[in-house]
Design a protein around this motif. Sequence first.
Motif, PDB file in Angstrom:
ATOM      1  N   ASN A 167       1.996   2.483   0.773  1.00  0.00           N
ATOM      2  CA  ASN A 167       2.870   1.506   0.585  1.00  0.00           C
ATOM      3  C   ASN A 167       2.302   0.326   0.134  1.00  0.00           C
ATOM      4  OD1 ASN A 167       5.611   0.397  -0.400  1.00  0.00           O
ATOM      5  ND2 ASN A 167       6.335   0.776   1.710  1.00  0.00           N
ATOM      6  N   GLN A 168       1.331  -0.163  -0.629  1.00  0.00           N
ATOM      7  CA  GLN A 168       0.649  -1.346  -0.493  1.00  0.00           C
ATOM      8  C   GLN A 168       1.310  -2.449  -0.688  1.00  0.00           C
ATOM      9  OE1 GLN A 168      -2.723  -1.378  -3.328  1.00  0.00           O
ATOM     10  NE2 GLN A 168      -3.969  -2.939  -2.346  1.00  0.00           N
ATOM     11  N   PRO A 169       2.291  -2.605  -1.524  1.00  0.00           N
ATOM     12  CA  PRO A 169       3.047  -3.791  -1.737  1.00  0.00           C
ATOM     13  C   PRO A 169       3.641  -4.336  -0.297  1.00  0.00           C
ATOM     14  CG  PRO A 169       3.734  -2.319  -3.414  1.00  0.00           C
ATOM     15  CD  PRO A 169       2.774  -1.851  -2.563  1.00  0.00           C
ATOM     16  N   LYS A 170       4.202  -3.569   0.546  1.00  0.00           N
ATOM     17  CA  LYS A 170       4.711  -3.566   1.798  1.00  0.00           C
ATOM     18  C   LYS A 170       3.560  -3.958   2.800  1.00  0.00           C
ATOM     19  CE  LYS A 170       7.835  -1.564   5.251  1.00  0.00           C
ATOM     20  NZ  LYS A 170       8.979  -0.643   5.428  1.00  0.00           N
ATOM     21  N   THR A 171       2.269  -3.333   3.199  1.00  0.00           N
ATOM     22  CA  THR A 171       1.592  -3.013   3.843  1.00  0.00           C
ATOM     23  C   THR A 171       0.391  -3.985   3.614  1.00  0.00           C
ATOM     24  OG1 THR A 171       0.523  -1.170   3.186  1.00  0.00           O
ATOM     25  CG2 THR A 171       2.244  -1.042   4.683  1.00  0.00           C
ATOM     26  N   GLY A 172       0.058  -4.094   2.311  1.00  0.00           N
ATOM     27  CA  GLY A 172      -1.358  -4.760   2.074  1.00  0.00           C
ATOM     28  C   GLY A 172      -2.595  -3.872   2.178  1.00  0.00           C
ATOM     29  N   ILE A 173      -2.408  -2.581   2.659  1.00  0.00           N
ATOM     30  CA  ILE A 173      -3.248  -1.651   2.705  1.00  0.00           C
ATOM     31  C   ILE A 173      -3.792  -0.996   1.292  1.00  0.00           C
ATOM     32  CG2 ILE A 173      -4.120   0.659   3.884  1.00  0.00           C
ATOM     33  CD1 ILE A 173      -1.997  -0.320   6.242  1.00  0.00           C
ATOM     34  N   ASP A 174      -5.307  -1.104   1.042  1.00  0.00           N
ATOM     35  CA  ASP A 174      -5.648  -0.439  -0.047  1.00  0.00           C
ATOM     36  C   ASP A 174      -5.680   0.999   0.046  1.00  0.00           C
ATOM     37  OD1 ASP A 174      -7.221   0.161  -2.312  1.00  0.00           O
ATOM     38  OD2 ASP A 174      -9.152   0.059  -1.159  1.00  0.00           O
ATOM     39  N   PRO A 175      -5.045   1.909  -0.781  1.00  0.00           N
ATOM     40  CA  PRO A 175      -4.944   3.115  -0.641  1.00  0.00           C
ATOM     41  C   PRO A 175      -6.411   3.760  -0.587  1.00  0.00           C
ATOM     42  CG  PRO A 175      -3.358   2.730  -2.140  1.00  0.00           C
ATOM     43  CD  PRO A 175      -4.298   1.431  -1.798  1.00  0.00           C
ATOM     44  N   ALA A 176      -7.370   3.518  -1.242  1.00  0.00           N
ATOM     45  CA  ALA A 176      -8.675   4.016  -1.229  1.00  0.00           C
ATOM     46  C   ALA A 176      -9.469   3.764   0.341  1.00  0.00           C
ATOM     47  CB  ALA A 176      -9.476   3.488  -2.175  1.00  0.00           C
ATOM     48  N   ALA A 177      -9.164   2.751   0.643  1.00  0.00           N
ATOM     49  CA  ALA A 177      -9.444   2.164   2.019  1.00  0.00           C
ATOM     50  C   ALA A 177      -8.979   3.016   3.217  1.00  0.00           C
ATOM     51  CB  ALA A 177      -9.529   0.767   2.422  1.00  0.00           C
TER      52      ALA A 177
END
Length: 592
Positions: A220-230
Amino acid sequence: MALRARILSCVLFTMALTAQALAEDAQHPLPAKLDGDAGAAAAGALAAGDDVLFRPGNAPQVVKQNDPRFNPPQIKDIIAIPGATPGSDKVIVTFVKRPQGQAFRLKIDGHDLLLHDDGLEGDDRAGDGIFTAAVDLTDDDQDEDAPGAAGARKMARPRYTWHLPEKSEAELAFIKVDRTLIITDPGVIADPLRTSDPGAGRLNPDGKWTFGHLIREMVNQPKTGIDPAAFVRHWLDSWQVDQTVNSFAAPARPQMQIIVDSWPKLPDGRLDIDRAPLRLLAITNRIDLAGNLVYGNGSSGEGRFVFAVVNPADNTQALQFTVILEYGIPRHTASARHHWARRWLKLNDFVPGTPEFNRRLERITEVFAGHDAEPSKPNGSALNQLRTDEIAIGLFSNPIKPWELREFRLSDSEYDEGGMLEEVTVKQNPDRQTYITPGSPGNLALGDWINANAAAVKANQHTVPDRLPATDQPLLGASAVNGGFPSLGTPDSWLFTNVVDREARHQFSLQTCNGCHGKNAETVFTHIKPAAVGQPVLLSKFLTEGPQTVADPAGGAPFVINEILARKRALELFANNKPALTIRFRPRLTVH
């Protein structure tokens, strides 16, 4: 235990709850069983965080034994009698052990429902042990997944009578397992619109059942800012260093680097999750893991995706390495679970792999796998846990390392690791090295715990604690190593020299990871078998329909297990009955 004693235990347990648990309970009211209005202060006070609402099999044992969502009073008979008009219907209940008092309060979808034995509200005779409630049994047959579905079709209100035992194998033969419970049809798991498979040359970044899509929704990158690949790289890298969980070590499996090196990369060197080297094996419905929601909000079970990691040397082949994404169902009331079960059972009418079946199944899976499916959980994901079962990395190693099962959860930390997968204890599974050798000090201490909790173990209401109460020594393992070290050899079973009740020993072992994936279920490590491109996905004996006879690893008479019947019973009960009539459901409280 008498009802008043239960209420007393609820009150005592309430006093021990932390402020955090009480705050969570206020957010998700979880009422306890009531004797009239007595114990009202204890209502809902048995919350124990997410494990009560999302993972009942992991809830503390005191909760399993005292919270009626997990341990409801046993029902002798239920009769549903339609009235002349909606709302004038009656449900009549008799219990195996008559509750004290003249009113028995249920909490369905946030509303009180009183079962009367006081001669009021349609009850024929006060004090006769027959409890009556006025309900509306008018059912709606709305097909939520039909194209353009709008409005509900009302059905007649027939008279039902149930007597224990539950429905038989023959009565449930109409439920097609491969359509409603364990879906492995090639037309589904190799659907060109929804799946990807590098070995088959099929790339579909937008496919709703691809590993990459599921990871993006989970992160949920828009919410968390986490890159899925990372996110994925962080998880894979964690295998390459020793992990300490509950003071036990999960030794590094550095040959995971082979998987990392062979994973397709983006131009900047990051993992290309759209070309993830994983093949979908199955989509499964675990509604049988639900609690009894007649007594308050709780779990509606799980939905799962099972993947195999493909062989880096030949991506048409699969490694002995499965990755299972296990999601809680964001449906926490009895009515919501009823409609959820109907959607699964409706798949019975369609052929797997056809456009209509796959369209309906996608609508179902998006409920639990989509982003923000469960906003209160980390990343807004409904993921309960991710589990792995593999020997592949072990075989790459020198010396060879054994089969191993690991469990990961999304971290709710506010620091750098927040929202990432972190390794946690393997539930219900003691550390193998410390406790599995018969006659060893650890094994004897664990055997004493089983003896002291034999009734709960046989009823599957036990929870293996993090630490062994008698010694305060760590108990749950960091990973579940399965036997056969250093080769594929013989799987595990838990044996003891001091456990008195063989049924308790069998049930304890069957509920562990390495026992269920080993001798107690006559399983060769995996229940859903990794398959090469174009090959059928095979299931273990444990997941085979019908009663299965399994040998007792300790000798003596064999045991009979029937896993699929238990799953069918739950699906049929929840789908075909209004919530008030599911009062008889006895939660399974397993974690596998």
